[in-house]
Design a protein around this motif. Structure first.
Motif, PDB file in Angstrom:
ATOM      1  N   ARG A  79      59.267  45.632  58.326  1.00  0.00           N
ATOM      2  CA  ARG A  79      58.437  46.329  59.313  1.00  0.00           C
ATOM      3  C   ARG A  79      59.064  47.686  59.607  1.00  0.00           C
ATOM      4  N   VAL A  81      59.009  51.050  62.429  1.00  0.00           N
ATOM      5  CA  VAL A  81      58.596  51.654  63.698  1.00  0.00           C
ATOM      6  C   VAL A  81      59.047  53.114  63.702  1.00  0.00           C
ATOM      7  N   LEU A 186      54.267  50.671  62.945  1.00  0.00           N
ATOM      8  CA  LEU A 186      53.894  51.028  64.308  1.00  0.00           C
ATOM      9  C   LEU A 186      54.411  52.429  64.595  1.00  0.00           C
ATOM     10  N   ARG A 212      49.466  50.973  63.416  1.00  0.00           N
ATOM     11  CA  ARG A 212      49.098  50.947  64.822  1.00  0.00           C
ATOM     12  C   ARG A 212      49.744  52.148  65.516  1.00  0.00           C
ATOM     13  N   PHE A 238      55.923  43.954  68.542  1.00  0.00           N
ATOM     14  CA  PHE A 238      55.632  44.294  67.147  1.00  0.00           C
ATOM     15  C   PHE A 238      56.617  43.636  66.194  1.00  0.00           C
TER      16      PHE A 238
END
Length: 239
Positions: A79, A81, A186, A212, A238
């Protein structure tokens, strides 16, 4: 990537590492620092920690490093960010003022000396890129002041700025590669960021598949310090 920020809430069976690039010893830093050098540093940290896959969270310059790493190593990133991210457009964050600060030697030297001279000076300097300088924790401002007083403080950062900020744009711009990003992403951005306009993240979120966007109100360029409770909740959800 901010080395001294911690997420207070986490999910079970999650291992977290703080691998701040700023923590490298001064004598081990290359003379010239740019986004490519920092990406190699991130890659080396992943190898040193023996991480097959990891979630990356980067702020500003660190977000650009994380983005570049994820684009080149999507199989190693679970993931991503990006917080008030650099590298999303071919424009200098902060405009002409940032370019001049980076490329006029006496300007950046004076800036470092002023910011580190007193705690009050540090708050004024930091206040240039946050929404409400008065809201910053006194202990945190004192910590920044202490770090600014250390030998070589700021040299790597200004080296990065000189290498990256050009008269006609920036060296690192991933905007034409964003639609290739295959990692859940994100984007978090302070609504009142004076350096990196929130529109940069909004446009990037439209280009990154499935991305997002979270815009934090009453917040400038440093969400993790300005609105830590909101930021931590968004991040924990998240991740």
């Amino acid at each position: 990537m901010e080395a001294h920020h911690r997420v207070r809430r986490r999910r079970p069976r999650t291992t977290r590492f703080r691998a701040g690039l700023a923590g490298l010893r001064q004598e081990r830093r290359p003379r010239r620092v740019d986004d490519r050098v920092l990406r190699r540093g991130a890659d080396g940290r992943s190898d040193a920690l023996d991480l097959d896959r990891s979630a990356l969270v980067g702020i500003s310059m660190g977000a650009s490093v994380s983005l570049g790493y994820a684009l080149d190593n999507s199989d190693r990133v679970s993931r991503l960010v990006l917080v008030d991210s650099y590298g999303l457009r071919d424009e200098v964050p902060g405009g002409t003022g940032s370019y001049l600060l980076a490329n006029i030697p006496f300007a950046n030297l004076f800036g470092r000396q002023f910011a580190g001279a007193t705690v009050a000076g540090t708050r004024v300097a930091v206040g240039e890129f946050v929404h409400d300088p008065a809201s910053l924790d006194d202990e945190f401002v004192a910590e920044v002041n202490e770090r600014l007083r250390q030998p070589g403080a700021g040299k790597a950062f200004f080296s990065f700025m000189r290498e990256e900020f050009q008269a006609d744009g920036v060296r690192t711009d991933y905007s034409d590669r964003l639609d290739d990003l295959g990692v859940p992403t994100l984007l978090v951005h302070g609504a009142e960021d004076p350096l990196v306009p929130v529109e940069w993240s909004a446009t990037a979120a439209q280009s990154i598949p499935g991305a997002r966007l979270m815009v934090i109100k009453r917040c400038g360029h440093w969400p993790s310090r300005e609105r830590p409770d909101v930021f931590n909740d968004v991040l924990a959800t998240f991740l």
